[in-house]
Design a protein around this motif. Structure first.
Motif, PDB file in Angstrom:
ATOM      1  N   LEU A  78      51.994   9.063 -30.442  1.00 53.01           N
ATOM      2  CA  LEU A  78      53.209   9.759 -30.835  1.00 53.01           C
ATOM      3  C   LEU A  78      54.120   9.728 -29.358  1.00 53.01           C
ATOM      4  O   LEU A  78      53.610   9.907 -28.216  1.00 53.01           O
ATOM      5  CB  LEU A  78      52.954  11.141 -31.073  1.00 53.01           C
ATOM      6  CG  LEU A  78      52.078  11.281 -32.326  1.00 53.01           C
ATOM      7  CD1 LEU A  78      51.779  12.655 -32.731  1.00 53.01           C
ATOM      8  CD2 LEU A  78      52.880  10.754 -33.457  1.00 53.01           C
ATOM      9  N   ARG A  82      57.632  13.744 -30.558  1.00 54.05           N
ATOM     10  CA  ARG A  82      56.918  14.203 -31.549  1.00 54.05           C
ATOM     11  C   ARG A  82      55.902  15.151 -31.152  1.00 54.05           C
ATOM     12  O   ARG A  82      54.797  15.521 -31.992  1.00 54.05           O
ATOM     13  CB  ARG A  82      56.257  13.013 -32.503  1.00 54.05           C
ATOM     14  CG  ARG A  82      57.389  12.223 -33.040  1.00 54.05           C
ATOM     15  CD  ARG A  82      57.680  12.988 -34.478  1.00 54.05           C
ATOM     16  NE  ARG A  82      58.610  12.276 -35.003  1.00 54.05           N
ATOM     17  CZ  ARG A  82      59.587  12.726 -36.044  1.00 54.05           C
ATOM     18  NH1 ARG A  82      59.770  13.919 -35.951  1.00 54.05           N
ATOM     19  NH2 ARG A  82      60.383  11.945 -36.516  1.00 54.05           N
ATOM     20  N   VAL A 152      53.365  14.797 -39.532  1.00 56.03           N
ATOM     21  CA  VAL A 152      54.092  14.362 -38.023  1.00 56.03           C
ATOM     22  C   VAL A 152      54.665  13.151 -38.704  1.00 56.03           C
ATOM     23  O   VAL A 152      54.088  12.000 -38.747  1.00 56.03           O
ATOM     24  CB  VAL A 152      53.091  14.172 -37.054  1.00 56.03           C
ATOM     25  CG1 VAL A 152      53.909  13.671 -35.771  1.00 56.03           C
ATOM     26  CG2 VAL A 152      52.300  15.469 -36.504  1.00 56.03           C
ATOM     27  N   ASP A 155      58.934   7.748 -36.942  1.00 59.61           N
ATOM     28  CA  ASP A 155      60.284   7.657 -36.446  1.00 59.61           C
ATOM     29  C   ASP A 155      60.974   6.707 -37.530  1.00 59.61           C
ATOM     30  O   ASP A 155      60.510   5.658 -37.595  1.00 59.61           O
ATOM     31  CB  ASP A 155      60.459   7.282 -35.097  1.00 59.61           C
ATOM     32  CG  ASP A 155      60.079   8.381 -34.003  1.00 59.61           C
ATOM     33  OD1 ASP A 155      60.324   9.471 -34.511  1.00 59.61           O
ATOM     34  OD2 ASP A 155      59.599   8.070 -32.994  1.00 59.61           O
TER      35      ASP A 155
END
Length: 155
Positions: A78, A82, A152, A155
């Motif tokens: 990540l 994040r 999560v 992107d």
């Protein structure tokens, strides 16, 4: 009705499988291969495999190699922005569940998420117990990583 333990005599192999014996990676590997999983030994000699794209290791730690650890690493690394969302997911998981222990570790490329189930087997383990421990470490790690994907976003 016969008394417990009577009627059928256990074979020597059955009795040996029910007797705790020291843990070693060959027993862990035999369990995994017996379940149809593909595993290999990495450059450090550790037993490893991939489940749903996530890497898992089966390690023996401690002075006598008596601690079995099933460690998983999520396939994603990540970026810094994040990290806060991942920490919330990790804290929620650890607060609500016993297994696996989950944590975030900062690495060169970003933040990585790991799972661990560790068990001290100093006094040995039966084949059935070993299978249950490996399945617990692997199954709960896969569960966490699957849940993490929705918590999560990419992107």
């Amino acid at each position: 009705m016969s008394a417990p333990g009577r009627g059928r005599e256990a074979t020597g192999a059955d009795q040996a499988a029910r007797r705790p014996s020291p843990v070693d990676l060959s027993r862990v590997e035999a369990y995994l291969v017996g379940r149809g999983y593909h595993v290999a030994h990495d450059e450090d000699g550790d037993l490893t495999g991939t489940w749903d794209g996530d890497r898992f290791w089966f390690l023996l730690l401690g002075e006598q190699h008596e601690i079995l650890q099933v460690r998983g690493r999520w396939h994603r690394t990540l970026p810094a922005h994040r990290r806060a969302a991942a920490l919330l997911a990790v804290n929620d998981w650890n607060r609500e569940r016993i297994w696996p222990k989950v944590y975030l570790r900062d690495e060169d490329e970003g933040s990585a998420l790991y799972t661990e189930v560790s068990v001290d087997l100093e006094h040995g383990v039966t084949d059935d117990q070993l299978g249950q421990l490996v399945a617990c470490g692997l199954g709960t790690g896969v569960q966490f990583f699957a849940a993490l994907g929705g918590l999560v976003p990419e992107d």
